[in-house]
Scaffold this active site. Structure first.
Site, PDB file in Angstrom:
ATOM      1  N   GLU A 238       0.859  -1.194   0.000  1.00  0.00           N
ATOM      2  CA  GLU A 238       0.000   0.000   0.000  1.00  0.00           C
ATOM      3  C   GLU A 238       0.891   1.238   0.000  1.00  0.00           C
ATOM      4  O   GLU A 238       1.637   1.474   0.949  1.00  0.00           O
ATOM      5  CB  GLU A 238      -0.893  -0.001   1.240  1.00  0.00           C
ATOM      6  CG  GLU A 238      -1.707   1.258   1.429  1.00  0.00           C
ATOM      7  CD  GLU A 238      -2.373   1.324   2.800  1.00  0.00           C
ATOM      8  OE1 GLU A 238      -2.680   2.442   3.259  1.00  0.00           O
ATOM      9  OE2 GLU A 238      -2.597   0.256   3.416  1.00  0.00           O
TER      10      GLU A 238
ATOM     11  N   ARG B 212       1.181  10.406   1.149  1.00  0.00           N
ATOM     12  CA  ARG B 212       1.715  11.331   2.143  1.00  0.00           C
ATOM     13  C   ARG B 212       2.928  12.096   1.630  1.00  0.00           C
ATOM     14  O   ARG B 212       3.530  12.878   2.369  1.00  0.00           O
ATOM     15  CB  ARG B 212       2.085  10.574   3.432  1.00  0.00           C
ATOM     16  CG  ARG B 212       0.895   9.872   4.077  1.00  0.00           C
ATOM     17  CD  ARG B 212       1.312   9.115   5.311  1.00  0.00           C
ATOM     18  NE  ARG B 212       0.224   8.270   5.816  1.00  0.00           N
ATOM     19  CZ  ARG B 212       0.356   7.380   6.786  1.00  0.00           C
ATOM     20  NH1 ARG B 212       1.545   7.221   7.378  1.00  0.00           N
ATOM     21  NH2 ARG B 212      -0.675   6.648   7.176  1.00  0.00           N
TER      22      ARG B 212
ATOM     23  N   THR C  72      -4.275   6.298   2.412  1.00  0.00           N
ATOM     24  CA  THR C  72      -4.509   7.692   2.803  1.00  0.00           C
ATOM     25  C   THR C  72      -5.345   8.412   1.744  1.00  0.00           C
ATOM     26  O   THR C  72      -5.114   9.581   1.437  1.00  0.00           O
ATOM     27  CB  THR C  72      -3.187   8.443   3.071  1.00  0.00           C
ATOM     28  OG1 THR C  72      -2.255   7.591   3.734  1.00  0.00           O
ATOM     29  CG2 THR C  72      -3.421   9.638   3.980  1.00  0.00           C
TER      30      THR C  72
ATOM     31  N   LYS D  85     -10.857  -1.190   7.005  1.00  0.00           N
ATOM     32  CA  LYS D  85      -9.585  -0.998   7.691  1.00  0.00           C
ATOM     33  C   LYS D  85      -9.874  -0.517   9.112  1.00  0.00           C
ATOM     34  O   LYS D  85     -10.581   0.483   9.297  1.00  0.00           O
ATOM     35  CB  LYS D  85      -8.742   0.038   6.936  1.00  0.00           C
ATOM     36  CG  LYS D  85      -7.477   0.468   7.670  1.00  0.00           C
ATOM     37  CD  LYS D  85      -6.744   1.532   6.863  1.00  0.00           C
ATOM     38  CE  LYS D  85      -5.500   2.026   7.593  1.00  0.00           C
ATOM     39  NZ  LYS D  85      -4.740   2.995   6.787  1.00  0.00           N
TER      40      LYS D  85
END
Length: 218
Positions: free
Chosen positions: A45, A49, A73, A133
């Protein structure tokens, strides 16, 4: 009602592990991914960021076509669509809102929206989602919380992320309602900064051994 994409558990490759990659350049991302793959990892993953996250997704897809590469994210519809355009094969978010869930589902990609409370799980459930998640896992109650949730949300399975390491990986993966464990413990910032790829491979191999004893992805 939006058509639901395939389950994330149906596409995750290798052991039931989802390591996080955070890289400043696409070259660094590829090096991390190669080190993880050398340790037996089949799915990664890439988190949004850094400015080069989308380029990193594309680069890993090109350099390591056998690896399943997703995006994490994801916070907006723009994020979701940009990740799909970059070649992401699944989406992960740290939280859930109606607009975000609708945008992620609309991409047609497998997904794991972030939840931390029963209300958030119920929201995802209302959209037909059965895999989420659990984040931040440790701070949100960890193993005991997942055990408690299993009785109420019997059809929901979780990808716990946050506070997971080699020391407690087996405990999380042993839970029947956990289908994969995510986290950054396999890619410590210090090892990445110092380009210690062999050490990352060794961490991945150790985690892979633990995971394969308990459960492996399809």
């Amino acid at each position: 009602m939006l058509s639901l994409p395939p389950l994330l558990s149906s596409v995750v490759k290798g052991p039931a592990l989802l390591p996080i990659i955070q890289a400043d350049t696409s070259e660094e991302a590829v090096a991390i991914a190669k080190a993880l793959a050398d340790g037996g990892i089949g799915s990664v993953e890439v988190v949004l960021r850094t400015r080069q996250a989308l380029a990193a997704i594309s680069a890993i897809r090109a350099e390591l076509p056998e690896l399943l590469v997703g995006a994490g994210t994801v916070l907006s519809a723009d994020d979701a669509n940009a990740c799909k355009d970059a070649g992401a094969q699944f989406l992960v978010s740290p939280a859930s809102t109606p607009k975000l869930l609708e945008a992620m589902i609309a991409t047609g990609l497998p997904l794991a929206p972030g939840v931390a409370t029963p209300s958030e799980i119920a929201l995802a459930y209302e959209y037909g989602l059965r895999e989420v998640k659990f984040f931040p896992a440790h701070l949100s109650g960890g193993i005991e919380m997942l055990k408690a949730l299993s009785g109420v949300f019997q059809q929901v399975r979780f990808c716990p992320t946050g506070g997971i390491g080699q020391h407690n990986l087996a405990d999380f993966l042993a839970l029947p309602n956990v289908f994969v464990a995510g986290g950054s413990w396999l890619t410590p910032a210090t090892l990445v900064k110092n380009k210690q790829w062999q050490q990352i491979s060794e961490l991945a191999a150790a985690a892979t051994a633990i995971a394969r004893q308990l459960k492996s992805a399809a």
